[in-house]
Enzyme design. Structure first.
Site, PDB file in Angstrom:
ATOM      1  N   CYS A 157      32.650  42.740   4.305  1.00  0.00           N
ATOM      2  CA  CYS A 157      32.920  42.413   5.736  1.00  0.00           C
ATOM      3  C   CYS A 157      32.470  40.960   6.117  1.00  0.00           C
ATOM      4  O   CYS A 157      32.435  40.797   7.341  1.00  0.00           O
ATOM      5  CB  CYS A 157      31.742  43.319   6.350  1.00  0.00           C
ATOM      6  SG  CYS A 157      32.298  45.167   6.294  1.00  0.00           S
ATOM      7  N   HIS A 180      27.565  41.303  14.909  1.00  0.00           N
ATOM      8  CA  HIS A 180      28.272  42.167  13.877  1.00  0.00           C
ATOM      9  C   HIS A 180      28.496  43.642  14.444  1.00  0.00           C
ATOM     10  O   HIS A 180      29.336  44.178  14.302  1.00  0.00           O
ATOM     11  CB  HIS A 180      27.269  42.209  12.542  1.00  0.00           C
ATOM     12  CG  HIS A 180      28.187  42.770  11.377  1.00  0.00           C
ATOM     13  ND1 HIS A 180      29.305  42.487  10.956  1.00  0.00           N
ATOM     14  CD2 HIS A 180      27.682  44.051  10.539  1.00  0.00           C
ATOM     15  CE1 HIS A 180      29.657  43.177   9.810  1.00  0.00           C
ATOM     16  NE2 HIS A 180      28.703  44.012   9.745  1.00  0.00           N
ATOM     17  N   LYS A 202      33.874  44.283  18.198  1.00  0.00           N
ATOM     18  CA  LYS A 202      34.151  45.436  17.582  1.00  0.00           C
ATOM     19  C   LYS A 202      34.347  46.679  18.346  1.00  0.00           C
ATOM     20  O   LYS A 202      35.324  47.540  17.927  1.00  0.00           O
ATOM     21  CB  LYS A 202      33.404  45.842  16.364  1.00  0.00           C
ATOM     22  CG  LYS A 202      33.293  44.816  15.065  1.00  0.00           C
ATOM     23  CD  LYS A 202      32.442  45.138  13.894  1.00  0.00           C
ATOM     24  CE  LYS A 202      32.588  44.166  12.915  1.00  0.00           C
ATOM     25  NZ  LYS A 202      31.659  43.012  13.220  1.00  0.00           N
TER      26      LYS A 202
END
Length: 403
Positions: free
Chosen positions: A161, A293, A325
């Site tokens: 990732c 993240h 995300k």
């Protein structure tokens, strides 16, 4: 004196849109690209949602791009690279020494799946003749090079990732060293195949309903797909040709946890952020925003919050933090590229993207996560965090450009 690295081109393919304009609008409005999967049969899948790219992105009859015999992850890379290069308005002579560095976490999984179905399900005795060149992890980098005539160093980076962020960091280092004046860097991934989804299900980290980073009732990550690409230039090269400048890529920081293959380490994330700040020559209290993240797993959100608090101390209370995300899903090797493009767009347009689907703060999640609606804010310095399985961490700093 270290060469400054500027961002002069942006390109993106994502579940929020297939160009920078539509993605910017989606980020500002808090749109969701997560829905029931459409491209594959989900009857035998426990997790039936994801953030897919609209396939009409490949259907432009006026496009000169050649998508024939390309795996889906290469198609994404070519489309996003085309937009970034067009946005940069580079002259033809720049391509002779330009580098292309493309990150990917999965490579050509669509090709792998088709091959295994052909051999083991259909009982065929031969694979397709171009299976290897179509599905190899470096295929996307090669296709970008061939379709745009990029003749400098071209290769792929894979670190799960963090692949995009590591590719972009490598581009920065090449420009600083003088090996290249221009680099197109970013990442691409297309993980929606039946076999790969079954493997992700086995990890038990996928959500069955939606992505809720930092929320008490978060239930896991939601996979996404796409590509994010940036054209990087040395300051002297960009200014000499009168290039538009989106932002300065001011710093990079990389570390390894060296501890556990899936469980994130606070100390590893701390090292990467501190190294990034040191590389950028800035103090922690100069940072305005962090694109986290923020995967919405139980472990990541707590460890990332703890790491931010450890790095920023009292200034953590003033930071704006969000996880995009929650909107575009976790695009694995493409995530860092999509998120850095999103961060630059937000900086240019004066807003902080939201963490959508937020309900109540989870235990150990106590920062200002900019929940459910974008906030207007002018900011000058931001970090984009990427923390991968295997404990592979990469953090990028972008700064408003001032010549």
């Amino acid at each position: 004196m270290m060469r400054r690295v500027l961002i002069t081109g942006l390109g993106v393919v994502s579940p929020l849109g297939n160009d920078i304009g539509s993605v910017s609008a989606s980020l500002r409005s808090g749109a969701s690209g997560i829905h029931r999967l459409r491209r594959i049969d989900t009857a035998d899948l426990k997790v039936q949602i994801g953030a897919e790219v609209d396939d009409t992105v490949f259907a432009d009859p006026d496009s000169d791009l050649n998508y024939s015999h390309l795996d889906r992850f290469s198609k994404f890379a070519v489309k996003a690279a085309a937009e970034a290069l067009l946005d940069s308005k580079l002259p033809p002579e720049a391509f002779e020494r330009m580098a292309a560095i493309i990150g990917t976490g999965c490579g050509g999984k669509e090709t792998d799946e088709e091959t295994y179905c052909r051999l083991y399900k259909e009982g065929k005795l031969r694979a397709h003749p171009i299976t290897i060149p179509k599905g190899m992890p470096s295929a996307a980098a090669s296709q970008v090079s061939m379709q745009f005539g990029i003749r400098g160093p071209v290769f792929s980076v894979t670190s799960a990732c963090s692949s995009s962020a590591h590719a972009i960091a490598q581009g920065v280092m090449m420009i600083r060293s003088g090996m290249a004046d221009v680099v197109i860097a970013g990442g691409t991934d297309a993980p929606f195949t039946f076999g790969l989804l079954k493997a992700w299900e086995a990890l038990r980290v996928l959500s069955r309903d939606t992505c809720r980073p930092f929320s008490e009732d978060r239930s896991g990550l939601v996979l996404g797909e796409g590509a994010g690409m940036l054209v990087l230039e040395s300051e002297s090269h960009a200014l000499a040709r009168g290039a538009q400048v989106h932002a300065e890529l001011a710093g990079i920081g990389m570390s390894s946890d060296a501890s556990h293959i899936t469980d994130p380490s606070v100390d590893g994330a701390v090292r990467a952020m501190r190294l990034c700040l040191q590389d950028a020559g800035v103090s922690a209290d100069q940072v305005d925003y962090i694109n986290a993240h923020g995967t919405a797993t139980k472990a990541n959100d707590v460890s990332e919050t703890a790491a931010i608090r450890k790095v920023f101390g009292a200034h953590a209370e003033k930071l704006k933090v969000s996880s995009t995300k929650s909107m575009h899903g976790h695009a694995l090797g493409a995530a860092g590229g999509i998120e850095l493009v999103s961060t630059v767009l937000a900086m240019q347009q004066g807003f902080v993207p939201p963490t959508i689907n937020f309900t109540r703060p989870g235990e150990g999640c106590d920062l200002d996560y900019v929940v459910n609606a974008a906030e207007p804010m002018e900011f000058d310095l931001a970090l984009s965090n990427s923390f991968a399985f295997g404990g592979l961490n990469a953090v990028l700093a972008v700064r408003r450009f001032q010549d």
